[in-house]
Design an enzyme around this catalytic site. Structure first.
Site, short mmCIF file in Angstrom:
data_model
loop_
_atom_site.label_atom_id
_atom_site.label_comp_id
_atom_site.label_asym_id
_atom_site.label_seq_id
_atom_site.Cartn_x
_atom_site.Cartn_y
_atom_site.Cartn_z
N HIS A 117 -1.91 88.67 55.87
CA HIS A 117 -3.17 88.10 56.33
C HIS A 117 -3.61 88.74 57.65
CE1 HIS A 117 -6.23 85.21 55.40
NE2 HIS A 117 -6.20 84.70 56.62
N HIS A 165 -15.87 86.15 51.13
CA HIS A 165 -16.21 84.85 51.72
C HIS A 165 -17.49 84.31 51.11
CE1 HIS A 165 -13.83 85.77 55.68
NE2 HIS A 165 -13.05 85.36 54.70
N TYR A 191 -14.94 86.50 63.26
CA TYR A 191 -14.73 87.85 63.76
C TYR A 191 -15.82 88.31 64.73
CZ TYR A 191 -11.49 88.07 59.85
OH TYR A 191 -10.48 87.80 58.97
N ARG A 219 -7.22 89.59 49.83
CA ARG A 219 -6.26 88.52 50.04
C ARG A 219 -4.94 88.96 49.40
NH1 ARG A 219 -11.03 85.97 48.25
NH2 ARG A 219 -11.98 84.60 49.83
#
Length: 319
Positions: free
Chosen positions: A263, A289, A298, A161
């Site tokens: 991102h 996650h 995804y 991130r």
């Protein structure tokens, strides 16, 4: 009869709970604060408060957001903040009911993330490296170019991130480090591997900062504990600054600035791994996650790969 706490007081207590019990970071807390401040201002105009509003008033607020042109994703986020707030007020016995419990959010399709192709990322990496190796530029300009190249290499190698990336400690650039420890959402730590290109980029950038430290012994940036220091309040490079530099690099690489962000590169990292056969659970771990459902956005990449495998390898497929 004891007076009910004000909205601002309740917001402060709620945010304290999120920070203490759920490990919410500054960006998460700021988002909740903005959403609840807007909600409180609407209630105030209607003569209500957090402690006294009923379900219909909450529905009126959601309708007001729609009237103001908020996207369904933004409305859903505001509703989530309201639900968390009222569960907190119920648990703390500030309220005896939860007026947000029966509210339904806006219907929204989950769009696919914007993803750069491998060729696009290669173009940006090549251009960033060219800029970092350019001659006849000032030392400060070369240092900024090395920093951007290092940021880009590390981001694409790890999928961090942006808040995790800019807050990396200087110790992450150890020459023999094959893994780095990342402190993510909820203050949770995870190990993320580095590839050779990212390790070399960090080594080159760190060497340049050491050279700057030698030339300017009072240079506080070179002495910083952060890998990407800044003179700002946080002590490290801001997310916004990196995002601006990245868009400038995108344009210099022949790409549209609106298509590129930190991102988007995180999405590229995940999608390119899956396209090349990585396991979804591994990608979940690398991205940090908590829930696999977040990573499943995804799976369109996996589905396309499976289709191509069947098309190309199945003995009855049309040739």
């Amino acid at each position: 009869m004891r007076a009910k706490p004000s909205d601002s007081k309740l917001t402060g207590l709620f945010l304290d709970m999120l920070a203490a019990e759920q490990g919410a970071g500054p960006n998460t807390l700021d988002a909740y604060r903005r959403d609840l401040t807007d909600f409180s201002e609407f209630l105030g105009r209607a003569g209500h408060t957090f402690a006294g509003a009923d379900t219909q008033v909450l529905r009126d607020y959601l309708a007001d957001l729609d009237t103001r042109g908020f996207k369904s994703t933004s409305v859903a986020r505001r509703l989530s903040a309201m639900r968390h707030l009222y569960r907190f007020l119920l648990n703390e016995r500030i309220r005896g009911d939860d007026p947000a419990a029966i509210l339904s959010g806006p219907k929204r399709g989950r769009g696919l993330p914007k993803v750069l192709s491998i060729a696009d990322v290669d173009r940006m990496l090549r251009r960033a490296k060219e800029l970092s190796e350019a001659e006849e530029v000032s030392p400060s300009k070369r240092l900024r170019a090395l920093r951007l190249y290092c940021l880009l290499e590390v981001l694409y190698a790890t999928g961090l991130r942006v808040s995790e990336l800019v807050a990396l400690p200087r110790s992450a650039a150890k020459r023999d480090a094959r893994m780095i420890v990342v402190r993510g959402k909820g203050n949770k730590e995870r190990l993320v591997p580095l590839n050779d290109a990212s390790r070399q980029a960090m080594a080159d950038y760190l060497a340049a900062t050491e050279a700057a430290k030698t030339e300017k012994k009072k240079d506080s940036l070179a002495a910083s504990k952060w890998l990407f220091p800044s003179f700002g309040e946080s002590g490290h490079l801001t997310r916004q600054h990196f995002a601006r530099d990245l868009k400038e690099l995108a344009v210099a690489s022949g790409l549209q600035a609106r298509l590129v962000s930190p991102h988007v590169l995180r999405h590229a990292f995940a999608s390119h791994l899956l396209h090349n056969g990585a396991d979804l659970r591994i990608v979940q771990t690398l991205l940090g996650h908590t829930d696999i459902s977040t990573t499943q956005i995804y799976t369109h990449v996996v589905e396309e790969r499976l289709k191509s495998l069947v098309r190309d390898l199945h003995p009855l497929a049309e040739k």
